[in-house]
Design a protein around this motif. Structure first.
Motif, PDB file in Angstrom:
ATOM      1  N   LEU A 181      25.302  47.794  27.760  1.00 26.66           N
ATOM      2  CA  LEU A 181      26.311  46.843  27.081  1.00 26.66           C
ATOM      3  C   LEU A 181      27.001  45.648  28.313  1.00 26.66           C
ATOM      4  O   LEU A 181      28.088  45.323  27.343  1.00 26.66           O
ATOM      5  N   GLY A 182      25.947  45.511  28.665  1.00 29.25           N
ATOM      6  CA  GLY A 182      26.219  44.605  29.462  1.00 29.25           C
ATOM      7  C   GLY A 182      25.920  42.818  28.706  1.00 29.25           C
ATOM      8  O   GLY A 182      26.592  41.791  29.556  1.00 29.25           O
ATOM      9  N   GLU A 183      25.417  43.048  27.798  1.00 25.68           N
ATOM     10  CA  GLU A 183      25.367  42.406  27.058  1.00 25.68           C
ATOM     11  C   GLU A 183      26.151  41.501  26.368  1.00 25.68           C
ATOM     12  O   GLU A 183      26.340  40.367  25.664  1.00 25.68           O
ATOM     13  N   CYS A 184      27.809  42.762  26.185  1.00 26.89           N
ATOM     14  CA  CYS A 184      29.004  41.987  25.769  1.00 26.89           C
ATOM     15  C   CYS A 184      29.406  41.066  26.512  1.00 26.89           C
ATOM     16  O   CYS A 184      30.590  41.028  25.329  1.00 26.89           O
ATOM     17  N   PHE A 185      29.750  41.105  27.031  1.00 24.82           N
ATOM     18  CA  PHE A 185      29.780  40.122  28.446  1.00 24.82           C
ATOM     19  C   PHE A 185      29.344  39.102  28.779  1.00 24.82           C
ATOM     20  O   PHE A 185      27.907  38.720  29.148  1.00 24.82           O
ATOM     21  N   GLY A 186      30.269  37.977  29.245  1.00 15.43           N
ATOM     22  CA  GLY A 186      29.211  36.848  29.688  1.00 15.43           C
ATOM     23  C   GLY A 186      29.438  36.688  30.611  1.00 15.43           C
ATOM     24  O   GLY A 186      29.290  37.725  31.842  1.00 15.43           O
ATOM     25  N   ASP A 187      28.170  35.795  30.836  1.00  9.93           N
ATOM     26  CA  ASP A 187      28.346  35.476  33.053  1.00  9.93           C
ATOM     27  C   ASP A 187      29.596  34.818  33.617  1.00  9.93           C
ATOM     28  O   ASP A 187      30.354  34.303  32.716  1.00  9.93           O
ATOM     29  N   TYR A 188      29.944  35.556  34.687  1.00 12.74           N
ATOM     30  CA  TYR A 188      31.334  36.290  35.896  1.00 12.74           C
ATOM     31  C   TYR A 188      30.878  35.406  36.884  1.00 12.74           C
ATOM     32  O   TYR A 188      29.967  34.622  37.363  1.00 12.74           O
ATOM     33  N   GLU A 189      32.184  33.884  37.010  1.00 14.05           N
ATOM     34  CA  GLU A 189      31.859  33.152  37.811  1.00 14.05           C
ATOM     35  C   GLU A 189      32.343  33.489  38.824  1.00 14.05           C
ATOM     36  O   GLU A 189      33.646  34.372  39.351  1.00 14.05           O
ATOM     37  N   PRO A 190      32.281  33.720  39.990  1.00 13.80           N
ATOM     38  CA  PRO A 190      32.819  34.397  41.164  1.00 13.80           C
ATOM     39  C   PRO A 190      33.896  34.088  41.245  1.00 13.80           C
ATOM     40  O   PRO A 190      34.409  32.777  41.461  1.00 13.80           O
ATOM     41  N   SER A 191      35.440  34.751  41.928  1.00 20.04           N
ATOM     42  CA  SER A 191      36.358  33.775  41.426  1.00 20.04           C
ATOM     43  C   SER A 191      37.860  34.906  42.151  1.00 20.04           C
ATOM     44  O   SER A 191      37.238  36.271  42.444  1.00 20.04           O
ATOM     45  N   TRP A 192      38.396  34.632  43.025  1.00 20.19           N
ATOM     46  CA  TRP A 192      39.580  35.653  43.355  1.00 20.19           C
ATOM     47  C   TRP A 192      40.565  36.410  42.002  1.00 20.19           C
ATOM     48  O   TRP A 192      40.454  37.839  42.973  1.00 20.19           O
ATOM     49  N   ARG A 243      32.758  44.437  52.526  1.00 21.15           N
ATOM     50  CA  ARG A 243      32.595  44.309  51.348  1.00 21.15           C
ATOM     51  C   ARG A 243      33.777  43.195  50.466  1.00 21.15           C
ATOM     52  O   ARG A 243      33.951  42.667  50.713  1.00 21.15           O
ATOM     53  N   ALA A 244      34.721  43.989  50.996  1.00 23.48           N
ATOM     54  CA  ALA A 244      36.220  43.519  50.753  1.00 23.48           C
ATOM     55  C   ALA A 244      36.496  42.852  51.798  1.00 23.48           C
ATOM     56  O   ALA A 244      37.260  41.174  51.225  1.00 23.48           O
ATOM     57  N   SER A 245      35.638  42.581  52.339  1.00 21.48           N
ATOM     58  CA  SER A 245      35.983  40.902  53.593  1.00 21.48           C
ATOM     59  C   SER A 245      34.767  39.935  52.831  1.00 21.48           C
ATOM     60  O   SER A 245      35.715  38.971  52.644  1.00 21.48           O
ATOM     61  N   TYR A 246      34.244  40.294  52.638  1.00 17.23           N
ATOM     62  CA  TYR A 246      33.594  39.313  52.274  1.00 17.23           C
ATOM     63  C   TYR A 246      34.417  37.967  50.863  1.00 17.23           C
ATOM     64  O   TYR A 246      34.333  37.108  50.088  1.00 17.23           O
ATOM     65  N   SER A 247      35.182  39.508  49.896  1.00 16.05           N
ATOM     66  CA  SER A 247      35.896  39.299  48.627  1.00 16.05           C
ATOM     67  C   SER A 247      37.153  38.126  49.059  1.00 16.05           C
ATOM     68  O   SER A 247      37.128  37.442  48.087  1.00 16.05           O
ATOM     69  N   VAL A 248      37.766  38.014  50.193  1.00 15.64           N
ATOM     70  CA  VAL A 248      38.413  36.884  50.690  1.00 15.64           C
ATOM     71  C   VAL A 248      37.500  35.709  50.359  1.00 15.64           C
ATOM     72  O   VAL A 248      38.801  34.689  50.060  1.00 15.64           O
ATOM     73  N   LEU A 264      43.165  42.092  57.249  1.00 17.22           N
ATOM     74  CA  LEU A 264      42.343  42.607  56.326  1.00 17.22           C
ATOM     75  C   LEU A 264      43.551  42.391  55.032  1.00 17.22           C
ATOM     76  O   LEU A 264      43.871  41.661  54.043  1.00 17.22           O
ATOM     77  N   LEU A 265      44.692  43.270  55.311  1.00 12.79           N
ATOM     78  CA  LEU A 265      45.423  43.252  54.044  1.00 12.79           C
ATOM     79  C   LEU A 265      46.222  42.261  54.092  1.00 12.79           C
ATOM     80  O   LEU A 265      46.859  41.957  53.143  1.00 12.79           O
ATOM     81  N   LYS A 266      46.981  41.547  55.736  1.00  6.94           N
ATOM     82  CA  LYS A 266      47.440  40.641  55.350  1.00  6.94           C
ATOM     83  C   LYS A 266      47.003  39.194  54.862  1.00  6.94           C
ATOM     84  O   LYS A 266      47.799  38.514  54.699  1.00  6.94           O
ATOM     85  N   GLU A 267      45.396  39.121  55.125  1.00  8.59           N
ATOM     86  CA  GLU A 267      44.376  38.508  55.131  1.00  8.59           C
ATOM     87  C   GLU A 267      44.778  37.936  52.837  1.00  8.59           C
ATOM     88  O   GLU A 267      44.169  37.357  52.358  1.00  8.59           O
ATOM     89  N   TYR A 268      44.649  39.324  52.452  1.00 12.59           N
ATOM     90  CA  TYR A 268      44.591  39.228  51.223  1.00 12.59           C
ATOM     91  C   TYR A 268      45.778  39.140  50.137  1.00 12.59           C
ATOM     92  O   TYR A 268      45.826  38.121  49.540  1.00 12.59           O
ATOM     93  N   ARG A 282      48.452  37.238  52.154  1.00 13.49           N
ATOM     94  CA  ARG A 282      48.363  35.196  52.359  1.00 13.49           C
ATOM     95  C   ARG A 282      47.261  34.500  51.201  1.00 13.49           C
ATOM     96  O   ARG A 282      48.026  33.140  50.595  1.00 13.49           O
ATOM     97  N   THR A 283      45.788  35.250  50.612  1.00 16.64           N
ATOM     98  CA  THR A 283      44.736  34.676  49.832  1.00 16.64           C
ATOM     99  C   THR A 283      45.641  34.221  48.229  1.00 16.64           C
ATOM    100  O   THR A 283      45.815  33.251  47.690  1.00 16.64           O
ATOM    101  N   GLU A 284      46.322  35.551  48.182  1.00 17.96           N
ATOM    102  CA  GLU A 284      47.520  35.727  46.690  1.00 17.96           C
ATOM    103  C   GLU A 284      48.532  34.686  46.652  1.00 17.96           C
ATOM    104  O   GLU A 284      48.319  34.186  45.740  1.00 17.96           O
ATOM    105  N   PHE A 285      49.085  34.788  48.121  1.00 16.28           N
ATOM    106  CA  PHE A 285      50.420  33.489  47.953  1.00 16.28           C
ATOM    107  C   PHE A 285      49.736  32.173  48.033  1.00 16.28           C
ATOM    108  O   PHE A 285      49.898  31.261  47.012  1.00 16.28           O
ATOM    109  N   LYS A 286      48.648  31.646  48.532  1.00  8.78           N
ATOM    110  CA  LYS A 286      47.989  30.389  48.376  1.00  8.78           C
ATOM    111  C   LYS A 286      47.388  30.382  46.510  1.00  8.78           C
ATOM    112  O   LYS A 286      47.134  28.742  46.213  1.00  8.78           O
ATOM    113  N   ILE A 287      46.161  31.105  46.602  1.00  6.72           N
ATOM    114  CA  ILE A 287      45.801  30.954  44.559  1.00  6.72           C
ATOM    115  C   ILE A 287      46.579  31.836  43.566  1.00  6.72           C
ATOM    116  O   ILE A 287      46.368  30.764  42.480  1.00  6.72           O
ATOM    117  N   GLY A 288      47.939  32.907  43.942  1.00  6.48           N
ATOM    118  CA  GLY A 288      48.526  33.374  42.864  1.00  6.48           C
ATOM    119  C   GLY A 288      47.265  33.428  42.057  1.00  6.48           C
ATOM    120  O   GLY A 288      46.045  33.725  41.371  1.00  6.48           O
TER     121      GLY A 288
END
Length: 252
Positions: free
Chosen positions: A123-134, A177-182, A240-244, A246-252
């Motif tokens: 079923l993974g083939e039902c979805f296109g390639d994902y671009e790393p995104s916020w 893993r959550a750190s890298y997600s930032v 880390l929570l505060k950085e999330y 802050r990143t959400e505020f910048k990117i939205g």
């Protein structure tokens, strides 16, 4: 349909994967839609006695009438037959729920980017390639605050060194893993290995090298005084929570 001969994992874990597949095929019969491996076994980086076997099992129809019996039986089989596998984690889903637009960031991402299909229609083939995104990073780490709170509690109440070691490993994996997600949307790569996540994160946040190194120590399973572990979770977790935020505020 993917034949068993078409997938190969590390020699220590290949028999466990094959046995799990045989079990679910026999236990679910025609209700079984597909089976996937993810995590360290899928990445070929599993470590004997330290790594779990992580599976996604997708069915055509619910099977609540025998679900508990089936899952308890497979867990018992694994504890008896594969003591070098730390645990068996199984995610269950219905095919119609997975192959929907509502699942694009959840099941779609997991199956497309993180899983190896070992049986049935992929079923993974039902979805296109994902671009790393916020957006994806935010979705998969919306529970970081809960992990920090629960991880802190499990460390505090651990009664044995083994319990504390396991709790340390779980929270360290999540925080790395959550750190890298930032920074994933900047680095533009999919990374799941916790150590590599930490290494790439400090390229963007070199002032957090000490904290990432300490999380690496927790990940090793080495038991650290509880006060130090809780202090790290509190201080770095809150940053880390505060950085999330802050990143959400910048990117939205």
């Amino acid at each position: 349909m993917l034949a068993q001969s078409q997938f190969e994992f590390q020699s220590d874990f290949q028999p466990a994967v094959q046995d799990a597949l045989r079990f679910f095929k026999a236990g679910l019969g025609t209700n079984l839609h597909s089976v996937y491996v993810y995590g360290s076994v899928a990445r070929h980086s599993a470590v004997s006695t330290r790594s779990n076997l992580d599976l996604v099992v997708i069915t055509h129809r619910p099977f609540e009438d025998n679900r508990t019996t089936l899952m308890n039986t497979v867990q018992w089989r694994f504890q008896r037959s594969f003591p070098h596998v730390k645990g068996l984690n199984v995610k269950l889903a219905l095919a119609k729920e997975v192959a929907s637009l509502d699942s694009i960031f959840s099941w779609g991402f997991l199956l497309r980017q993180c899983c190896t299909c070992i049986y049935g229609e992929d079923l993974g083939e039902c979805f296109g390639d994902y671009e790393p995104s916020w957006e994806i990073a935010k979705f998969w780490n919306s529970d970081v605050a809960d992990w920090i709170r629960n991880g802190r509690q499990k460390i505090a109440i651990a009664k044995t060194a083994q319990e504390q070691s396991q709790a340390q490993i779980r929270i360290a994996k999540k925080l790395l893993r959550a750190s890298y997600s930032v920074v994933m949307h900047k680095h533009k790569r999919w990374i799941d290995d916790p150590i590599e996540c930490g290494e790439e994160f400090v390229r963007f946040y070199p002032d957090k090298q000490i904290e990432i190194d300490r999380l690496g120590i927790l990940l090793s399973g080495r038991v650290i005084p509880k006060r130090s572990v809780v202090g790290l979770i509190d201080s770095y977790g809150q940053w880390l929570l505060k950085e999330y935020e802050r990143t959400e505020f910048k990117i939205g």
